[in-house]
Design an enzyme around this catalytic site. Structure first.
Site, PDB file in Angstrom:
ATOM      1  N   LYS A  18       0.750  -1.612   0.029  1.00  0.00           N
ATOM      2  CA  LYS A  18       0.009  -0.041  -0.094  1.00  0.00           C
ATOM      3  C   LYS A  18       1.374   1.122   0.026  1.00  0.00           C
ATOM      4  O   LYS A  18       0.872   2.285  -1.106  1.00  0.00           O
ATOM      5  CB  LYS A  18      -0.882   0.435   1.524  1.00  0.00           C
ATOM      6  CG  LYS A  18      -2.448  -1.007   0.947  1.00  0.00           C
ATOM      7  CD  LYS A  18      -2.925  -0.676   2.045  1.00  0.00           C
ATOM      8  CE  LYS A  18      -4.089  -1.862   1.965  1.00  0.00           C
ATOM      9  NZ  LYS A  18      -5.146  -1.318   2.798  1.00  0.00           N
TER      10      LYS A  18
ATOM     11  N   LYS B 286      -4.294 -10.110  -6.857  1.00  0.00           N
ATOM     12  CA  LYS B 286      -5.556 -10.101  -6.171  1.00  0.00           C
ATOM     13  C   LYS B 286      -6.551  -9.203  -6.857  1.00  0.00           C
ATOM     14  O   LYS B 286      -6.370  -8.234  -7.162  1.00  0.00           O
ATOM     15  CB  LYS B 286      -5.091 -10.239  -5.064  1.00  0.00           C
ATOM     16  CG  LYS B 286      -6.415 -10.199  -3.828  1.00  0.00           C
ATOM     17  CD  LYS B 286      -5.084 -10.078  -2.338  1.00  0.00           C
ATOM     18  CE  LYS B 286      -5.886  -8.506  -2.381  1.00  0.00           C
ATOM     19  NZ  LYS B 286      -5.710  -7.906  -0.843  1.00  0.00           N
TER      20      LYS B 286
ATOM     21  N   LYS C 103     -10.277  -4.156  -4.175  1.00  0.00           N
ATOM     22  CA  LYS C 103     -11.006  -2.899  -5.140  1.00  0.00           C
ATOM     23  C   LYS C 103     -10.416  -1.695  -5.113  1.00  0.00           C
ATOM     24  O   LYS C 103     -10.571  -0.841  -6.024  1.00  0.00           O
ATOM     25  CB  LYS C 103     -11.637  -2.173  -3.114  1.00  0.00           C
ATOM     26  CG  LYS C 103     -12.969  -2.991  -2.121  1.00  0.00           C
ATOM     27  CD  LYS C 103     -12.360  -2.775  -1.179  1.00  0.00           C
ATOM     28  CE  LYS C 103     -13.280  -3.315   0.006  1.00  0.00           C
ATOM     29  NZ  LYS C 103     -13.620  -2.745   1.517  1.00  0.00           N
TER      30      LYS C 103
HETATM   31  P1  AMP Z   1     -10.888  -5.598   2.481  1.00  0.00           P
HETATM   32  O1  AMP Z   1     -11.606  -5.055   2.047  1.00  0.00           O
HETATM   33  O2  AMP Z   1      -9.548  -5.594   2.445  1.00  0.00           O
HETATM   34  O3  AMP Z   1     -10.989  -4.550   3.665  1.00  0.00           O
HETATM   35  O4  AMP Z   1     -10.389  -6.547   2.478  1.00  0.00           O
HETATM   36  C1  AMP Z   1     -12.225  -7.416   3.723  1.00  0.00           C
HETATM   37  C2  AMP Z   1     -11.983  -8.528   3.666  1.00  0.00           C
HETATM   38  O5  AMP Z   1     -11.967  -9.384   2.622  1.00  0.00           O
HETATM   39  C3  AMP Z   1     -10.991  -9.981   4.000  1.00  0.00           C
HETATM   40  O6  AMP Z   1     -11.172 -10.418   4.805  1.00  0.00           O
HETATM   41  C4  AMP Z   1      -9.804  -9.847   3.288  1.00  0.00           C
HETATM   42  O7  AMP Z   1      -9.043 -11.280   3.296  1.00  0.00           O
HETATM   43  C5  AMP Z   1     -11.636 -10.550   1.894  1.00  0.00           C
HETATM   44  N1  AMP Z   1     -10.334 -10.037   0.740  1.00  0.00           N
HETATM   45  C6  AMP Z   1     -10.277  -8.872   0.345  1.00  0.00           C
HETATM   46  N2  AMP Z   1     -10.064  -9.311  -1.033  1.00  0.00           N
HETATM   47  C7  AMP Z   1     -10.210 -10.648  -1.155  1.00  0.00           C
HETATM   48  C8  AMP Z   1      -9.457 -11.316  -2.701  1.00  0.00           C
HETATM   49  N3  AMP Z   1      -9.613 -11.332  -3.703  1.00  0.00           N
HETATM   50  N4  AMP Z   1     -10.142 -12.939  -2.543  1.00  0.00           N
HETATM   51  C9  AMP Z   1     -10.456 -13.359  -1.148  1.00  0.00           C
HETATM   52  N5  AMP Z   1     -10.774 -12.554   0.224  1.00  0.00           N
HETATM   53  C10 AMP Z   1     -10.807 -11.735  -0.612  1.00  0.00           C
END
Ligand code: AMP
Ligand code: TRP
Length: 356
Positions: A134, A218, A221
Site C-alpha cells: 500500500k 488479487k 477494490k
Molecule cells: P478489505 O477489502 O481489505 O477490507 O477486505 C475485507 C475482507 O475480504 C478480508 O477478510 C480480506 O481477506 C477479504 N478479501 C479481500 N480481497 C479478497 C480476495 N481477492 N479474495 C479473497 N478474500 C479477499
C-alpha cells in the site's frame, strides 16, 4: 511465528465459557469501507460471516479507522460505511443476534491500539507485506497510521478477546502478528492467558479470488480496471459482460487439477464457480474438462447472477433506508461496548494505569 492455520499448541482456555453455552468461541472480523465490495470480499470473508453465526458469538465491524490510513473523502465515508453494513445484512448476517457496528463508534479499539503500539516491535511492522504494497515506492510519504495499521487490527480482535477470525488468505500475516502481540503482552505483563491466541478461519473454495484480467493478481477494490472484479452491486448485464471479457488462454478447459494449477486464469474462474456452487473444485474441473471456455463462461454467468443478484438487490434496498442501517449500527456498537469496556478496564489495570 506460529503457523496461522494450525491450532495453537496449548488448549485455548478462553473457549470454555462458550463451550458451556454450546458455542465454539467468539468471532470478530472487519471490512474496510473503502470502495466497491467485490466477489473476493464476499467469498473470502462476508459469506463466511453469515455461515458462522449460529456456532459462534459474532461481532462484525466496519473498520472506518483503518480506512482513513489512506485518504478518504469525508463526504463519502459515512455512506461507504453504511454500504458495508448493508452488505453484511444482505449476505444474511442477523443484525439483531450479532453485533454489526462501526469501529469508530467503539473507542476501546483505539485505546487498546495505543497500548499495542507499545507492545509491537518496529521490526515486526517492517515485515508486513500489506504495508509495503500500500505504501508503494514513496514509503516516506505513507501515513503513520498505515504503518501502525496491524496493531489497530490486533486491538480490534483482542479488545473482545475473540478466539476466531474469519478472513481471506491475504490477512494471514496480520493474524500472525495479532498472535505475536497477544503472546508478548501476556508475557511482558506476567498475565498468562490474558489474551487468547486467536485462530484464523480461512476456508471455502475461494480464499484468494484473483483479478478477472490477470489470474496472478488479487481481485482488489483498488484495481483501476472495473473489469478486474465483480462488484456485489453489479447488475446481471455487468456480471455477464465482465465474465465474457475475463482473461482465459487459448486451450480448452483444463482436464485435471494439476493442469488447472498451471493456468492461473482458468484456475481462478474454476475456483469462483466451485465456491459459488458450494462444490468441490475437483468436481467442477471434471464437469467442464476439455470443453470450450465459452460454454463454461455461460454457466458461470448464470450461477453468478443467481447467487449475487439477490444480494446486490437487497443491498440497494437497504441503502435506500439509511435510518434502518444506522439503527443496526447503533445497537451493534452498544452491544460491542458492553464486551469491550470491562476488557479494556482489565487491560488498564494490568498495565498499571490509575483508575480515572
Ligand atoms: P478489505 O477489502 O481489505 O477490507 O477486505 C475485507 C475482507 O475480504 C478480508 O477478510 C480480506 O481477506 C477479504 N478479501 C479481500 N480481497 C479478497 C480476495 N481477492 N479474495 C479473497 N478474500 C479477499
Ligand atoms: N485488515 C483487514 C483487511 O484489510 C480489515 C480488518 C481490520 C480486519 N481489522 C480487522 C479483519 C479485524 C479481521 C479482523 O481486509
Amino acid at each position: 511465528m506460529p503457523d496461522a492455520n494450525s491450532p495453537s499448541a496449548a488448549p485455548n482456555p478462553h473457549l470454555a465459557p462458550y463451550q458451556a453455552r454450546g458455542l465454539k468461541g467468539r468471532i470478530l472480523s472487519g471490512v474496510q469501507p473503502t470502495g466497491n465490495l467485490h466477489l473476493g470480499n464476499y467469498l473470502g470473508a462476508i459469506r463466511n460471516f453469515a455461515r458462522l453465526q449460529s456456532d459462534y458469538e459474532c461481532l462484525y465491524c466496519v473498520v472506518d479507522m483503518h480506512a482513513i490510513t489512506v485518504w478518504q473523502d469525508p463526504k463519502e465515508l459515512g455512506a461507504q460505511t453504511r454500504e458495508i453494513a448493508a452488505a453484511f445484512l444482505a449476505a444474511g448476517v442477523d443484525g439483531a443476534k450479532n453485533a454489526i457496528f462501526s469501529q469508530s463508534a467503539v473507542p476501546e479499539h483505539a485505546q487498546l491500539a495505543w497500548i499495542f503500539n507499545c507492545v509491537a516491535r518496529v521490526g515486526w511492522m517492517n515485515r508486513m507485506t500489506q504495508f509495503k504494497e500500500k505504501a508503494g515506492k514513496d514509503r516516506e510519504n505513507a501515513s503513520l497510521g498505515l504503518y501502525a495499521y496491524p496493531a489497530l487490527m490486533a486491538a480490534d480482535i483482542l479488545i473482545y478477546k475473540a478466539t476466531h477470525v474469519p478472513v481471506g488468505e491475504d490477512q494471514k500475516q496480520h493474524l500472525e502478528l495479532t498472535r505475536d502481540i497477544a503472546i508478548k503482552f501476556n508475557n511482558d505483563y506476567n498475565a498468562p492467558d490474558f489474551f487468547p491466541v486467536t485462530e484464523p478461519l480461512i476456508f471455502g473454495a475461494a480464499t484468494r479470488v484473483m483479478s478477472l484480467r490477470d489470474g496472478t493478481k488479487k481481485m482488489s477494490k483498488s484495481d483501476p480496471s472495473d473489469y478486474s472484479r465483480i462488484n456485489l452491486t453489479d447488475d446481471a448485464d455487468a456480471i455477464a459482460q465482465k465474465i465474457r471479457r475475463a482473461k482465459t488462454d487459448p486451450h480448452p478447459m483444463p482436464e485435471t487439477a494439476a493442469d488447472a494449477e498451471k493456468r492461473p486464469d482458468a484456475d481462478n474462474l474454476l475456483g469462483i464457480y466451485a465456491a459459488l456452487a458450494d462444490r468441490a473444485k475437483d468436481e467442477v474441473i471434471r464437469e467442464f474438462a476439455g470443453k470450450q471456455f465459452s460454454e463454461f463462461k455461460a454457466a458461470l454467468t448464470e450461477l453468478a447472477v443467481a447467487k449475487l443478484g439477490p444480494i446486490g438487490a437487497e443491498m440497494q434496498r437497504l441503502m435506500k433506508d439509511p435510518g434502518h442501517v444506522d439503527s443496526v449500527l447503533r445497537a451493534g456498537a452498544e452491544k460491542a461496548r458492553t464486551v469491550a469496556g470491562p476488557i479494556l478496564a482489565d487491560v488498564y489495570k494490568t498495565v498499571g494505569f490509575l483508575k480515572p
